[in-house]
Write an enzyme that holds these catalytic residues in place. Structure first.
Site, PDB file in Angstrom:
ATOM      1  N   TYR A   1       0.648  -1.218   0.027  1.00 30.85           N
ATOM      2  CA  TYR A   1       0.000   0.092  -0.021  1.00 30.85           C
ATOM      3  C   TYR A   1       0.922   1.189   0.007  1.00 30.85           C
ATOM      4  O   TYR A   1       1.377   1.605   0.953  1.00 30.85           O
ATOM      5  CB  TYR A   1      -1.046  -0.094   1.189  1.00 30.85           C
ATOM      6  CG  TYR A   1      -1.715  -1.444   1.444  1.00 30.85           C
ATOM      7  CD1 TYR A   1      -2.264  -2.110   0.001  1.00 30.85           C
ATOM      8  CD2 TYR A   1      -2.299  -1.529   2.422  1.00 30.85           C
ATOM      9  CE1 TYR A   1      -2.974  -3.176   0.460  1.00 30.85           C
ATOM     10  CE2 TYR A   1      -3.150  -2.711   2.480  1.00 30.85           C
ATOM     11  CZ  TYR A   1      -3.515  -3.265   1.571  1.00 30.85           C
ATOM     12  OH  TYR A   1      -4.430  -4.501   1.677  1.00 30.85           O
TER      13      TYR A   1
ATOM     14  N   SER B   1     -12.852  -5.642   1.292  1.00 27.04           N
ATOM     15  CA  SER B   1     -13.979  -4.782   0.552  1.00 27.04           C
ATOM     16  C   SER B   1     -15.375  -5.168   0.926  1.00 27.04           C
ATOM     17  O   SER B   1     -16.116  -5.676   0.185  1.00 27.04           O
ATOM     18  CB  SER B   1     -13.666  -5.167  -0.935  1.00 27.04           C
ATOM     19  OG  SER B   1     -12.324  -4.686  -1.410  1.00 27.04           O
ATOM     20  N   PRO B   2     -15.656  -4.928   2.205  1.00 28.46           N
ATOM     21  CA  PRO B   2     -16.909  -5.403   2.636  1.00 28.46           C
ATOM     22  C   PRO B   2     -18.152  -4.733   2.236  1.00 28.46           C
ATOM     23  O   PRO B   2     -19.203  -4.918   2.104  1.00 28.46           O
ATOM     24  CB  PRO B   2     -16.957  -5.292   3.907  1.00 28.46           C
ATOM     25  CG  PRO B   2     -15.831  -4.332   4.382  1.00 28.46           C
ATOM     26  CD  PRO B   2     -14.873  -4.503   3.288  1.00 28.46           C
TER      27      PRO B   2
ATOM     28  N   ARG C   1     -16.259  -1.886  -2.451  1.00 25.12           N
ATOM     29  CA  ARG C   1     -15.487  -1.036  -3.103  1.00 25.12           C
ATOM     30  C   ARG C   1     -16.212   0.289  -3.255  1.00 25.12           C
ATOM     31  O   ARG C   1     -16.154   1.122  -4.317  1.00 25.12           O
ATOM     32  CB  ARG C   1     -14.896  -1.422  -4.414  1.00 25.12           C
ATOM     33  CG  ARG C   1     -13.991  -2.661  -4.177  1.00 25.12           C
ATOM     34  CD  ARG C   1     -13.325  -3.111  -5.415  1.00 25.12           C
ATOM     35  NE  ARG C   1     -12.379  -4.219  -5.155  1.00 25.12           N
ATOM     36  CZ  ARG C   1     -11.090  -4.588  -4.516  1.00 25.12           C
ATOM     37  NH1 ARG C   1     -10.444  -3.490  -4.135  1.00 25.12           N
ATOM     38  NH2 ARG C   1     -10.568  -5.442  -4.431  1.00 25.12           N
TER      39      ARG C   1
END
Length: 334
Positions: free
Chosen positions: A55, A205-206, A209
């Protein structure tokens, strides 16, 4: 705060995915804004923070390490290796999957330095490097545990057979795969395998997105570097079809007395007690909204209607491009 268990750690039921403070969805916010979000999470009582070497090519770990250092012993800190930035011939950092033992050791030591800590609580193999047997990569990571550099091990974007192979080498504490109403691949086998083996399932990504926040009306407005530009669900035709799911979804959220984002997170928390979602955000207000989802209670009948509305058959488009699908090991629907 509601809590859940990840191996030996008791954590808040909803953690914080730190990726988009430095990476992925276009130009990241200024470091000052990232610090505000992290401090707001601390103030709200969040105890689970998730980052990775990839990241921002290390910048996210530096940000997280700087802000969390004074609170380190009260938190569960997670990072990932095996997928990082490697300079090309021109010195430009490129994303490279590399699960060789020497690389994993170097990734871990780099992460420890950036995070300003002497140990990472949960260290994931970010992607399985299919050129290296999973047993070899996990064996190398187990030596990091023996040396006290990490406390527990995890895997990301893996299938049930790979989970079992890895777990036979060293206990796997958590599997982090994408899971939401609109990405159900985990339901094929990984969720049940984790439950059987006593492994926590960390859902990234719950909120799809941003889609299930009702926050992606116009994909044409995505930044040039937004990774969603490469995702088939967000191409113009598929996105137009998927937008038709939102009006009835909003209605269910109103019926549940919550926001669309909270409905997506509450659905995950109701699915199984070994699931821990880690939404990410660049907004303090959205962070507080997400965390409040732990208080939302959903009736079984409403969950049934939600399941019928948004699932692998009603969502248009694959979650990843063909190239990205080749890089992961998760099961796919026929």
């Amino acid at each position: 705060m509601h809590t859940r268990t990840i191996g030996p750690f008791t954590v808040t039921a909803i953690g914080l995915g730190c990726m988009n403070l430095s990476h992925a969805y276009g130009v990241p916010p200024p470091a000052e804004q990232g610090e505000k979000v992290l401090r707001a999470a601390l103030d709200a009582g969040v105890t689970l923070f998730d980052t990775a070497a990839l990241y921002g090519f290390g910048k996210n770990e530096e940000l997280v390490g700087r802000v969390l250092k004074p609170h380190r012993r009260q938190l569960t800190l997670c990072s990932k290796g095996g997928l990082a930035g490697v300079p090309d011939a021109d010195g430009v950092l490129k994303r490279v999957i590399d699960g060789r033992p020497d690389t994993l050791r170097r990734n871990c030591e780099d992460s420890l330095r950036r995070l300003q800590t002497d140990v990472i609580d949960l260290y994931y193999l970010h992607r399985w490097d299919k050129k290296v047997p999973i047993e070899e990569s996990v064996g190398a990571m187990s030596r990091l545990v023996e040396e006290g550099k990490v406390r527990t091990l995890g895997l990301s974007e893996v299938s049930a057979p790979t989970i079992r192979k890895a777990h036979a080498v060293h206990p796997i504490t958590a599997v982090q795969n994408e899971y939401s109403l609109w990405t159900r691949n985990a339901e094929i086998a990984a969720l049940d395998t984790c439950r059987e083996l006593g492994i926590a399932f960390v859902a990234f990504s719950p909120v799809a997105r941003g889609f299930l926040c009702d926050a992606v009306p116009d994909v044409a407005g995505f930044d040039a570097k937004d990774i969603r530009r490469t995702m088939p669900r967000f191409d113009a035709a598929n996105h137009a079809r998927n937008l038709k799911l939102l009006p009835p979804y909003r209605a269910l959220a109103r019926e549940a007395g919550c926001t669309p984002a909270q409905l997506a997170l509450a659905w995950l928390l109701h699915k199984a007690p070994h699931i821990v979602p880690i939404p990410g955000t660049t907004s303090v207000d959205h962070l507080r909204e997400d965390l409040a989802a732990a208080d939302v209670r959903l009736a079984p009948e409403l969950i049934g209607r939600l399941d019928a509305l948004i699932n692998e058959k009603t969502v248009a488009g694959n979650r990843y491009s063909e190239q990205a699908n080749r890089e992961v090991d998760t099961e796919v629907f026929a």
